[in-house]
Design a protein around this motif. Structure first.
Motif, PDB file in Angstrom:
ATOM      1  N   SER A   1       0.825  -1.218   0.000  1.00 48.78           N
ATOM      2  CA  SER A   1       0.000   0.000   0.000  1.00 48.78           C
ATOM      3  C   SER A   1       0.855   1.263   0.000  1.00 48.78           C
ATOM      4  O   SER A   1       0.341   2.363  -0.200  1.00 48.78           O
ATOM      5  CB  SER A   1      -0.927   0.016   1.223  1.00 48.78           C
ATOM      6  OG  SER A   1      -0.167   0.075   2.419  1.00 48.78           O
ATOM      7  N   ASP A   2       2.166   1.095   0.226  1.00 47.55           N
ATOM      8  CA  ASP A   2       3.074   2.236   0.254  1.00 47.55           C
ATOM      9  C   ASP A   2       3.736   2.363  -1.115  1.00 47.55           C
ATOM     10  O   ASP A   2       4.477   1.478  -1.549  1.00 47.55           O
ATOM     11  CB  ASP A   2       4.135   2.040   1.343  1.00 47.55           C
ATOM     12  CG  ASP A   2       4.944   3.299   1.591  1.00 47.55           C
ATOM     13  OD1 ASP A   2       5.463   3.873   0.609  1.00 47.55           O
ATOM     14  OD2 ASP A   2       5.070   3.711   2.767  1.00 47.55           O
ATOM     15  N   GLU A   3       3.481   3.459  -1.801  1.00 48.71           N
ATOM     16  CA  GLU A   3       3.974   3.645  -3.161  1.00 48.71           C
ATOM     17  C   GLU A   3       5.500   3.587  -3.233  1.00 48.71           C
ATOM     18  O   GLU A   3       6.071   3.088  -4.206  1.00 48.71           O
ATOM     19  CB  GLU A   3       3.487   4.992  -3.711  1.00 48.71           C
ATOM     20  CG  GLU A   3       3.811   5.194  -5.183  1.00 48.71           C
ATOM     21  CD  GLU A   3       3.265   6.502  -5.725  1.00 48.71           C
ATOM     22  OE1 GLU A   3       3.635   6.867  -6.850  1.00 48.71           O
ATOM     23  OE2 GLU A   3       2.471   7.159  -5.015  1.00 48.71           O
TER      24      GLU A   3
ATOM     25  N   TYR B   1       7.619   1.745  -1.478  1.00 48.97           N
ATOM     26  CA  TYR B   1       8.096   0.360  -1.492  1.00 48.97           C
ATOM     27  C   TYR B   1       7.699  -0.343  -2.787  1.00 48.97           C
ATOM     28  O   TYR B   1       8.491  -1.080  -3.367  1.00 48.97           O
ATOM     29  CB  TYR B   1       7.553  -0.408  -0.290  1.00 48.97           C
ATOM     30  CG  TYR B   1       8.123   0.062   1.030  1.00 48.97           C
ATOM     31  CD1 TYR B   1       9.481  -0.052   1.299  1.00 48.97           C
ATOM     32  CD2 TYR B   1       7.298   0.619   2.013  1.00 48.97           C
ATOM     33  CE1 TYR B   1      10.011   0.389   2.504  1.00 48.97           C
ATOM     34  CE2 TYR B   1       7.816   1.061   3.216  1.00 48.97           C
ATOM     35  CZ  TYR B   1       9.170   0.941   3.457  1.00 48.97           C
ATOM     36  OH  TYR B   1       9.687   1.375   4.639  1.00 48.97           O
ATOM     37  N   PHE B   2       6.460  -0.113  -3.230  1.00 48.30           N
ATOM     38  CA  PHE B   2       5.987  -0.795  -4.445  1.00 48.30           C
ATOM     39  C   PHE B   2       6.809  -0.369  -5.661  1.00 48.30           C
ATOM     40  O   PHE B   2       7.147  -1.188  -6.516  1.00 48.30           O
ATOM     41  CB  PHE B   2       4.511  -0.483  -4.690  1.00 48.30           C
ATOM     42  CG  PHE B   2       3.926  -1.280  -5.827  1.00 48.30           C
ATOM     43  CD1 PHE B   2       3.429  -2.547  -5.613  1.00 48.30           C
ATOM     44  CD2 PHE B   2       3.907  -0.770  -7.119  1.00 48.30           C
ATOM     45  CE1 PHE B   2       2.907  -3.300  -6.665  1.00 48.30           C
ATOM     46  CE2 PHE B   2       3.395  -1.514  -8.172  1.00 48.30           C
ATOM     47  CZ  PHE B   2       2.882  -2.772  -7.940  1.00 48.30           C
ATOM     48  N   LYS B   3       7.143   0.890  -5.700  1.00 43.62           N
ATOM     49  CA  LYS B   3       7.872   1.418  -6.856  1.00 43.62           C
ATOM     50  C   LYS B   3       9.339   1.010  -6.841  1.00 43.62           C
ATOM     51  O   LYS B   3       9.906   0.655  -7.880  1.00 43.62           O
ATOM     52  CB  LYS B   3       7.755   2.946  -6.874  1.00 43.62           C
ATOM     53  CG  LYS B   3       8.455   3.604  -8.070  1.00 43.62           C
ATOM     54  CD  LYS B   3       8.272   5.112  -8.034  1.00 43.62           C
ATOM     55  CE  LYS B   3       8.994   5.782  -9.205  1.00 43.62           C
ATOM     56  NZ  LYS B   3       8.849   7.257  -9.161  1.00 43.62           N
TER      57      LYS B   3
ATOM     58  N   ASN C   1       9.924  -3.545  -5.966  1.00 47.16           N
ATOM     59  CA  ASN C   1       8.959  -4.463  -6.548  1.00 47.16           C
ATOM     60  C   ASN C   1       9.476  -5.895  -6.622  1.00 47.16           C
ATOM     61  O   ASN C   1       8.748  -6.837  -6.273  1.00 47.16           O
ATOM     62  CB  ASN C   1       8.550  -3.963  -7.938  1.00 47.16           C
ATOM     63  CG  ASN C   1       7.231  -4.525  -8.379  1.00 47.16           C
ATOM     64  OD1 ASN C   1       7.192  -5.655  -8.854  1.00 47.16           O
ATOM     65  ND2 ASN C   1       6.169  -3.776  -8.216  1.00 47.16           N
TER      66      ASN C   1
ATOM     67  N   GLN D   1      -1.216  -5.625 -11.365  1.00 50.00           N
ATOM     68  CA  GLN D   1      -0.780  -4.251 -11.159  1.00 50.00           C
ATOM     69  C   GLN D   1       0.585  -3.994 -11.812  1.00 50.00           C
ATOM     70  O   GLN D   1       0.836  -2.911 -12.330  1.00 50.00           O
ATOM     71  CB  GLN D   1      -0.705  -3.945  -9.658  1.00 50.00           C
ATOM     72  CG  GLN D   1      -0.606  -2.459  -9.343  1.00 50.00           C
ATOM     73  CD  GLN D   1      -0.751  -2.189  -7.864  1.00 50.00           C
ATOM     74  OE1 GLN D   1      -1.080  -3.074  -7.085  1.00 50.00           O
ATOM     75  NE2 GLN D   1      -0.499  -0.960  -7.467  1.00 50.00           N
ATOM     76  N   LYS D   2       1.454  -5.012 -11.804  1.00 49.11           N
ATOM     77  CA  LYS D   2       2.758  -4.832 -12.438  1.00 49.11           C
ATOM     78  C   LYS D   2       2.770  -5.353 -13.880  1.00 49.11           C
ATOM     79  O   LYS D   2       3.811  -5.450 -14.513  1.00 49.11           O
ATOM     80  CB  LYS D   2       3.860  -5.503 -11.618  1.00 49.11           C
ATOM     81  CG  LYS D   2       3.816  -6.992 -11.529  1.00 49.11           C
ATOM     82  CD  LYS D   2       5.095  -7.525 -10.854  1.00 49.11           C
ATOM     83  CE  LYS D   2       6.288  -7.286 -11.746  1.00 49.11           C
ATOM     84  NZ  LYS D   2       7.503  -7.986 -11.278  1.00 49.11           N
TER      85      LYS D   2
END
Length: 563
Positions: free
Chosen positions: A277-279, A281-283, A286, A316-317
């Motif tokens: 949910s934290d952009e 970390y996701f960005k 990945n 999402q990816k």
């Protein structure tokens, strides 16, 4: 034999002895029944029976002892203290009475009396380490760390190192904030037990508290050599690297901890949700998050929640193949949610896994029998797999041939028309194409395909020219439509116009299409530009065209041409 078993046997023998002396059958029954009720877990009943024994004979030490321990278990420390003191005074040499009495004194925080009794015992039984250790514990609880340490050192001097003694010393130093001293104590045990995981974990935690992070990390890594999934080492290393903002290392250890069953599934999912949910970390992390999701999918295979979670992550990816792999297990289990079946079918289509698309659509069509959408996807998969007869059967069952109402129905009719064409049933295919064009005069793709098919058959070329002209009139930069129009003109032997439009087709995306280059070659050959024709044939070969056929045409030109 356990302590409980010893007490029970002791009770039975003492009880029998007493019964022989008293001859009181009620008293005898009460004592035996008290033991029975205690063993059955009926503590209130046992308490009442022991009280009955004491009422009959107040000097029965074992009854006071048992009653005291039962009161201690039920939280009545005052009553427990009263009866255990009485048991001890009745029989001061009984080990269990003394031990329990000391324990309740400590529980009651009567450290002064406990110390006095223990010191007396130590004087009488100088070789009994247990009493010295207990005395050190009481000093520690009384906040007299100096005397506690001194007592423990007395044990070590006389009996040597022991993990129990050294651990208590480390605990005392830790309570005083003397973490370095505590670590030194643990070093002693590690020297004795170098393969011990527990002591290395304790040493690492104490080193961390003493701000010696390098030493702590060294210990945690030694622990992982002995136990690669040690949860204490993994979680502490995870936290350490995260605080240092060394996120890749932190995620590495976090993923390792996810392989352990010592962290609950729910907690793992909460951690995953937090990071995803934290952009940031996701960005930026990945691949690390993906590694954790894969670990969860493997460890909790078949768990619906994690498979859906993984599916959403991969979508999402834009890793659609992985997304499909993630949700396939739950679809195979007979999922009842329509949207999931739809998602699985679309993912199979997007990844060109047509066999799986057909399998999923077939299964879904049996669950959702009235779904036009699912039937359409089934037919689309059959078309992609060149199972044209099957597609016709699939769509005919729902009467999709005769109406264009609804988007899926119209697309289904297009696929039907294409299928009949592939099966060379031109009468039906032409009829369907014309009906679709009448109903959708702006359906340029159908218009282009139908006009091109007519040109390939050299049939109704004027009709084909009219239809194709509409497509390029409204889409003047579409290379595919321009190529079709050029080819129809070629078939009508209007070579100069054909050359004009084929060059437009090449300039609008057709330069890398083998078919467009072959058409250009044919048109230039027809108008006598043979060198250009050969060049286009050769380019068509390079782009993947039919080499044998194209080389044959080049040879024909070479044989006949006079350059």
């Amino acid at each position: 034999m356990s302590k409980f078993s010893v007490i029970t046997v002791l009770l039975l023998f003492i009880g029998i002895s007493l019964y022989g002396q008293s001859g009181n059958s009620d008293y005898q029954y009460a004592l035996i029944e008290a033991v029975k009720q205690k063993n059955l877990g009926n503590l209130p009943g046992a308490i009442e029976l022991y009280k009955m024994v004491i009422k009959e004979e107040e000097t029965v030490a074992v009854a006071h002892y048992e009653l005291g321990t039962l009161y201690a278990v039920t939280g009545k420390t005052e009553e427990a203290l009263q009866h255990l003191e009485r048991a001890f005074n009745l029989d001061r040499e009984n080990f269990w009475y003394f031990e329990s009495y000391i324990d309740v004194l400590m529980l009651h925080k009567d450290f002064r009396k406990a110390i006095k009794l223990l010191k007396d015992k130590v004087e009488k039984e100088t070789d009994d380490v247990n009493y010295l250790y207990k005395l050190a514990n009481v000093y520690f609880l009384k906040d007299n760390s100096r005397k506690a340490i001194k007592t423990l050192e007395r044990i070590e001097k006389k009996h040597g190192l022991a993990d129990k003694i050294t651990l208590l010393k480390a605990n005392i130093y830790e309570s005083e904030g003397k973490f370095s001293k505590a670590v030194q104590e643990i070093f002693k045990i590690i020297d004795l037990f170098p393969e011990s995981i527990e002591f290395k974990v304790i040493a690492a935690e104490l080193a961390m508290k003493s701000k010696d992070e390098e030493l702590a990390i060294e210990f945690y890594k030694e622990v992982l050599v002995l136990d690669s999934l040690n949860i204490y080492a993994l979680t502490n290393l995870t936290d350490y690297h995260r605080e240092k903002e060394e996120y890749s290392e932190s995620f590495y250890y976090l993923n390792k901890s996810f392989q352990s069953s010592e962290i609950s599934y729910d907690k793992k999912m909460a951690i995953l949700s937090y990071y995803l949910s934290d952009e940031f970390y996701f960005k930026n992390f990945n691949p690390e998050l993906e590694m954790m999701i894969r670990t969860m999918l493997e460890k909790y295979e078949g768990n619906r929640e994690i498979h859906l979670f993984g599916g959403d992550f991969f979508i999402q990816k834009r890793s659609y193949g992985e997304a499909l792999n993630s949700i396939l297990p739950i679809l195979k289990e007979g999922e009842s949610k329509y949207e999931l079946w739809r998602q699985g079918i679309l993912l199979a289509d997007a990844t060109d896994r047509k066999e799986e698309m057909l399998l999923l659509a077939t299964k879904a069509s049996k669950i959702f029998k009235d779904s036009t959408e699912i039937i359409f996807y089934k037919g689309m998969a059959e078309f992609e797999l060149e199972r044209y007869d099957k597609l016709i059967d699939t769509f005919d069952e729902l009467g999709m041939r005769n109406t264009g109402n609804g988007n899926f129905n119209m697309q289904a009719r297009v696929l039907l028309a294409e299928s009949y064409y592939k099966l060379e049933n031109y009468k039906v295919s032409d009829s369907l194409f014309r009906a679709i064009i009448d109903e959708e005069p702006a359906n340029y793709i159908v218009m282009n395909n139908f006009s091109y098919y007519l040109s390939l058959r050299n049939e109704s070329l004027e009709e084909a020219k009219v239809l194709s002209n509409i497509t390029i009139r409204d889409n003047p930069e579409n290379g595919t439509f321009l190529d079709t129009y050029a080819w129809i003109l070629f078939k009508l032997e209007n070579y100069e116009e054909a050359e004009k439009y084929i060059m437009k087709a090449l300039n609008h995306g057709g330069e890398n299409d083998p078919d467009v280059n072959e058409h250009a070659a044919e048109i230039h050959r027809a108008i006598g530009s043979l060198q250009l024709a050969i060049a286009f044939y050769r380019k068509a070969i390079i782009l993947g065209g039919d080499k044998e056929k194209l080389m044959s045409k080049i040879e024909e030109i070479d044989d006949k041409a006079e350059f």
